[in-house]
Design a protein around this motif. Structure first.
Motif, short mmCIF file in Angstrom:
data_model
loop_
_atom_site.label_atom_id
_atom_site.label_comp_id
_atom_site.label_asym_id
_atom_site.label_seq_id
_atom_site.Cartn_x
_atom_site.Cartn_y
_atom_site.Cartn_z
N VAL A 25 0.91 -1.08 0.14
CA VAL A 25 -0.08 0.00 0.02
C VAL A 25 0.80 1.41 0.01
O VAL A 25 0.21 2.35 -0.05
CB VAL A 25 -0.96 -0.01 1.14
CG1 VAL A 25 -1.86 -1.02 1.19
CG2 VAL A 25 -0.14 0.00 2.56
N GLY A 26 2.34 1.10 0.59
CA GLY A 26 2.92 2.18 0.29
C GLY A 26 3.63 2.68 1.76
O GLY A 26 3.85 4.05 1.86
N LYS A 27 3.54 1.85 2.58
CA LYS A 27 4.02 2.32 3.68
C LYS A 27 5.52 2.81 3.89
O LYS A 27 5.62 3.73 4.42
CB LYS A 27 3.77 1.35 4.87
CG LYS A 27 2.27 0.71 5.11
CD LYS A 27 2.20 -0.41 6.04
CE LYS A 27 3.05 -1.85 6.01
NZ LYS A 27 2.33 -2.38 4.69
N SER A 28 6.36 1.92 3.64
CA SER A 28 7.73 2.29 3.46
C SER A 28 7.93 3.36 2.75
O SER A 28 8.70 4.47 3.19
CB SER A 28 8.87 1.06 3.10
OG SER A 28 8.53 -0.13 4.14
N THR A 29 7.52 3.60 1.65
CA THR A 29 7.72 4.88 0.82
C THR A 29 7.26 6.17 1.33
O THR A 29 7.72 7.12 1.28
CB THR A 29 6.73 4.61 -0.58
OG1 THR A 29 7.35 3.45 -1.21
CG2 THR A 29 6.83 5.90 -1.44
N ALA A 126 -4.89 0.61 -0.93
CA ALA A 126 -4.79 0.36 -2.40
C ALA A 126 -5.23 -1.01 -2.69
O ALA A 126 -5.52 -1.90 -1.89
CB ALA A 126 -3.29 0.41 -2.67
N PRO A 127 -5.89 -0.87 -3.87
CA PRO A 127 -6.60 -2.19 -4.31
C PRO A 127 -5.62 -3.27 -4.50
O PRO A 127 -4.37 -3.02 -4.71
CB PRO A 127 -7.20 -1.64 -5.75
CG PRO A 127 -7.42 -0.49 -5.91
CD PRO A 127 -5.99 0.21 -4.94
N ASP A 221 -5.90 6.95 0.26
CA ASP A 221 -5.66 6.14 -0.65
C ASP A 221 -4.51 6.50 -1.56
O ASP A 221 -4.53 7.59 -2.07
CB ASP A 221 -7.10 6.11 -1.55
CG ASP A 221 -7.14 5.42 -2.82
OD1 ASP A 221 -5.96 4.56 -3.05
OD2 ASP A 221 -8.24 5.04 -3.26
N THR A 222 -3.58 5.40 -1.51
CA THR A 222 -2.25 5.75 -2.24
C THR A 222 -2.29 5.63 -3.60
O THR A 222 -1.39 5.77 -4.28
CB THR A 222 -1.32 4.71 -1.70
OG1 THR A 222 -1.39 3.65 -1.98
CG2 THR A 222 -0.94 5.15 -0.15
N THR A 223 -3.49 5.30 -4.39
CA THR A 223 -3.67 5.43 -5.71
C THR A 223 -3.95 6.74 -6.17
O THR A 223 -4.25 7.18 -7.27
CB THR A 223 -4.71 4.25 -6.15
OG1 THR A 223 -5.97 4.39 -5.84
CG2 THR A 223 -4.17 3.09 -5.90
N VAL A 224 -4.70 7.63 -5.14
CA VAL A 224 -5.40 8.99 -5.55
C VAL A 224 -4.18 9.86 -5.44
O VAL A 224 -4.02 10.99 -6.14
CB VAL A 224 -6.31 9.40 -4.70
CG1 VAL A 224 -6.85 10.43 -4.67
CG2 VAL A 224 -7.62 8.24 -4.78
#
Length: 238
Positions: A25-29, A126-127, A221-224
């Motif tokens: 989902v993007g935690k580390s990023t 994220a989906p 939402d990390t895709t938005v």
């Protein structure tokens, strides 16, 4: 930094900022981007390290499927999973900056942490289709599972146990067309499927957002939003 030995600094009494989200989902990023923005924080040993030290007692287990099995056994004695384990640990010294933990997942973990600690929560989402694609692109040596493709990519995916409970037929077709080796696609999809069988992000996210406490819970939402925008949202919220 963390210990089971009692000290004046039990984690359950600290206002920890917990990042919530399943793999990809993007935690580390997000944490890297926060650091780049100059946000001062102390990053606690992450979920992987805490699991190795306090659940596996130092045993090296790299296969993700086997790790899911072992942590499921741990939850038989600790229904709150990692959320419960955190409340049993202590800091060895007083923190100087905001403490951040990466991360919790699943309803039982976030519910236990919310009810038994002073934690705040950043929920990253994220989906599943997006997460599988991100896993293929990140090249993390930790993303290991034992799989073997049989036939073409699409057939191998359709034969993967439990895939139809996570991905639609349209998603499976899209996964089969990703630009990667069949074995790599199958391995990353299996990680997503196995993880979803152990932790339901929708339930966890619904519980936290259902608290209706904007000071305690931030959902993104990390895709938005791109990584820099996600980090800026977190910085402003803090």
């Amino acid at each position: 930094m963390l210990s089971r030995e009692a000290t004046p600094y039990p984690l359950k009494d600290q206002p920890i900022l917990i990042v919530v989200g399943v793999t990809g989902v993007g935690k580390s990023t997000t944490l890297d981007e926060l650091q780049a923005l100059g946000v001062k924080f102390t990053l606690l040993p992450n979920r992987r390290e805490v699991t190795d030290d306090f659940i596996f007692n130092g045993e090296v287990i790299k296969d993700r499927t086997e790790r899911f099995k072992r942590t499921a056994l741990f939850r038989e004695t600790h229904p709150g999973g990692m959320g419960q384990l955190l409340t049993e640990l202590h800091l060895q010294e007083a923190p100087e900056h905001t403490l951040i933990f990466d991360g919790l997942r699943g309803l039982e973990e976030v519910q236990y942490a919310a009810e038994h600690s002073k934690s705040r929560f950043i929920v990253l989402d994220a989906p599943d289709l997006v997460r599988a694609g991100r896993l293929l692109g990140r090249g993390d040596g930790f993303d290991q599972v034992n799989v073997q493709a049989s036939g073409d990519t699409l057939s191998s995916l359709k034969n993967l146990k439990g895939i139809d409970q996570v991905f639609s037929e349209e998603d499976i077709l899209a996964l089969s067309q990703l630009d990667a080796r069949p074995e790599d696609i199958l391995a990353k999809v299996k990680i997503v499927v196995d993880e979803r069988q152990n932790y339901d992000p929708k339930e966890a996210n619904a519980y936290l957002t259902g608290l209706h406490d904007s000071e305690r819970v931030l959902y993104v939402d990390t895709t938005v939003h791109n990584p820099a925008q996600v980090a800026a949202l977190v910085r402003d919220w803090l």
